[in-house]
Design a protein around this motif. Structure first.
Motif, short mmCIF file in Angstrom:
data_model
loop_
_atom_site.label_atom_id
_atom_site.label_comp_id
_atom_site.label_asym_id
_atom_site.label_seq_id
_atom_site.Cartn_x
_atom_site.Cartn_y
_atom_site.Cartn_z
N GLU A 1 -19.41 -15.90 10.72
CA GLU A 1 -20.68 -16.34 10.15
C GLU A 1 -20.70 -16.29 8.62
O GLU A 1 -21.31 -17.12 7.96
N VAL A 2 -20.01 -15.29 8.05
CA VAL A 2 -20.03 -15.13 6.59
C VAL A 2 -18.64 -15.22 5.98
O VAL A 2 -18.46 -14.95 4.79
N TYR A 3 -17.65 -15.60 6.77
CA TYR A 3 -16.26 -15.56 6.32
C TYR A 3 -16.02 -16.41 5.08
O TYR A 3 -15.47 -15.91 4.07
N ASP A 4 -16.39 -17.67 5.11
CA ASP A 4 -16.10 -18.57 3.99
C ASP A 4 -16.75 -18.09 2.70
O ASP A 4 -16.13 -18.10 1.63
N GLN A 5 -18.01 -17.68 2.81
CA GLN A 5 -18.72 -17.18 1.63
C GLN A 5 -18.05 -15.91 1.11
O GLN A 5 -17.89 -15.74 -0.11
N PHE A 6 -17.66 -15.03 2.02
CA PHE A 6 -17.00 -13.79 1.60
C PHE A 6 -15.70 -14.08 0.87
O PHE A 6 -15.44 -13.53 -0.21
N VAL A 7 -14.86 -14.94 1.45
CA VAL A 7 -13.56 -15.22 0.84
C VAL A 7 -13.73 -15.80 -0.56
O VAL A 7 -13.04 -15.39 -1.51
N ASP A 8 -14.64 -16.73 -0.72
CA ASP A 8 -14.84 -17.35 -2.03
C ASP A 8 -15.25 -16.31 -3.07
O ASP A 8 -14.69 -16.27 -4.19
N ARG A 9 -16.19 -15.47 -2.71
CA ARG A 9 -16.67 -14.46 -3.66
C ARG A 9 -15.64 -13.37 -3.88
O ARG A 9 -15.50 -12.83 -5.00
N PHE A 10 -14.89 -13.04 -2.84
CA PHE A 10 -13.88 -11.99 -2.95
C PHE A 10 -12.73 -12.45 -3.85
O PHE A 10 -12.26 -11.70 -4.71
N VAL A 11 -12.27 -13.67 -3.65
CA VAL A 11 -11.20 -14.20 -4.49
C VAL A 11 -11.65 -14.24 -5.96
O VAL A 11 -10.88 -13.89 -6.87
N GLU A 12 -12.89 -14.64 -6.18
CA GLU A 12 -13.42 -14.67 -7.54
C GLU A 12 -13.43 -13.28 -8.16
O GLU A 12 -13.05 -13.08 -9.32
N ALA A 13 -13.87 -12.28 -7.38
CA ALA A 13 -13.92 -10.91 -7.88
C ALA A 13 -12.52 -10.36 -8.14
O ALA A 13 -12.29 -9.66 -9.14
N MET A 14 -11.58 -10.67 -7.26
CA MET A 14 -10.20 -10.21 -7.46
C MET A 14 -9.59 -10.86 -8.69
O MET A 14 -8.85 -10.22 -9.46
N ASP A 15 -9.90 -12.11 -8.90
CA ASP A 15 -9.36 -12.84 -10.06
C ASP A 15 -9.90 -12.28 -11.37
O ASP A 15 -9.27 -12.44 -12.43
N ASP A 16 -11.06 -11.65 -11.31
CA ASP A 16 -11.66 -11.06 -12.51
C ASP A 16 -11.04 -9.71 -12.88
O ASP A 16 -11.33 -9.16 -13.94
N GLN A 17 -10.23 -9.15 -11.98
CA GLN A 17 -9.61 -7.85 -12.26
C GLN A 17 -8.60 -7.99 -13.40
O GLN A 17 -7.72 -8.85 -13.37
N LEU A 18 -8.73 -7.14 -14.39
CA LEU A 18 -7.86 -7.19 -15.56
C LEU A 18 -6.61 -6.35 -15.31
O LEU A 18 -6.70 -5.16 -15.04
N VAL A 19 -5.45 -6.99 -15.41
CA VAL A 19 -4.17 -6.30 -15.25
C VAL A 19 -3.62 -5.96 -16.63
O VAL A 19 -3.56 -6.82 -17.51
N GLY A 20 -3.24 -4.69 -16.83
CA GLY A 20 -2.74 -4.34 -18.15
C GLY A 20 -2.36 -2.88 -18.26
O GLY A 20 -2.06 -2.21 -17.27
N ASN A 21 -2.40 -2.40 -19.47
CA ASN A 21 -2.04 -1.02 -19.79
C ASN A 21 -3.01 -0.05 -19.10
O ASN A 21 -4.21 -0.10 -19.34
N PRO A 22 -2.50 0.85 -18.25
CA PRO A 22 -3.41 1.77 -17.56
C PRO A 22 -4.10 2.76 -18.49
O PRO A 22 -5.08 3.39 -18.10
N MET A 23 -3.61 2.89 -19.72
CA MET A 23 -4.25 3.78 -20.68
C MET A 23 -5.44 3.11 -21.36
O MET A 23 -6.22 3.78 -22.05
#
Length: 214
Positions: free
Chosen positions: A22-44
């Protein structure tokens, strides 16, 4: 995000996301967007969301699992390749349509890789959640708290949360079931794991009478 705790290198970082149709497509779209916003870099750097993997060989192992899952027929919605930079950096990755028994379905992916499974209903979600040899932590997210508790009680896991990320709390016992181990740490149960219980048995002579006080 739970999937990126310690760059995904945590026993309680979220790995499998089981979502009703029921909510799969909406979840995946928003989840991918949120994951894409994660900044990868120096852990310090405080702005960093995801740092490097602990070792290059561990990142290689993770990537082999992702590649084998894709070769089995899964779809990659985000990430999926080591990043072209110095260090063992693996990007936030989202896999969908994951085939049964592929690495992402049957193994633990110890990094920032999320697998999303589509199921038709609540019963199928519980069945899929328990269809694993692991059993440390699980969580259910719902607007109906009674329903959430009912579902949480059916998880085959040592920890179960409703509308909360899986976490450890020194006030509560922490540990898993199945291949996630046995025994508990933290809280009263955890303390007792480190205590030697001593038994003392005093046997009365057979001819002695016994009495009790009520």
């Amino acid at each position: 995000m739970s999937v990126s705790i310690n760059s995904g290198q945590s026993c309680i970082a979220a790995k499998r996301f089981i979502v009703v149709d029921e909510v799969y497509d909406q979840f995946v779209d928003r989840f991918v967007e949120a994951m894409d916003d994660q900044l990868v870099g120096n852990p310090m750097d405080e702005a960093t969301d995801i740092g490097p993997q602990a070792r290059a060989d561990l990142m290689d192992d993770l990537h082999e699992q992702v590649e084998a899952t894709l070769e089995a027929g899964a779809a990659c919605r985000l990430g999926g390749e080591p990043m072209d930079r110095d260090g063992a950096f693996y990007p936030p990755t989202v896999l969908t349509d994951v085939p049964a028994d592929s690495p992402a379905d049957s193994e633990e992916l110890f990094g920032p890789v999320a697998t999303v499974f589509r199921v038709p209903d609540e019963a199928a979600a519980i069945e899929k959640a328990n269809d694993t040899r692991f059993g440390l932590g699980a969580s259910v997210w719902t607007a109906d708290l009674e329903r959430g508790e009912r579902v949480a009680r059916q998880f085959e896991s040592g920890l179960a949360f409703v509308n909360e990320l899986v976490k450890s709390d020194p006030r509560l016992p922490f540990g898993g079931v199945k291949d996630s181990g046995y025994g508990r740490e933290l809280a009263r149960d955890g303390v007792r794991e480190f205590v030697n219980a001593k038994t003392i048995w005093v046997q009365q002579a057979a001819h002695e009478e016994t009495s009790s006080v009520e």
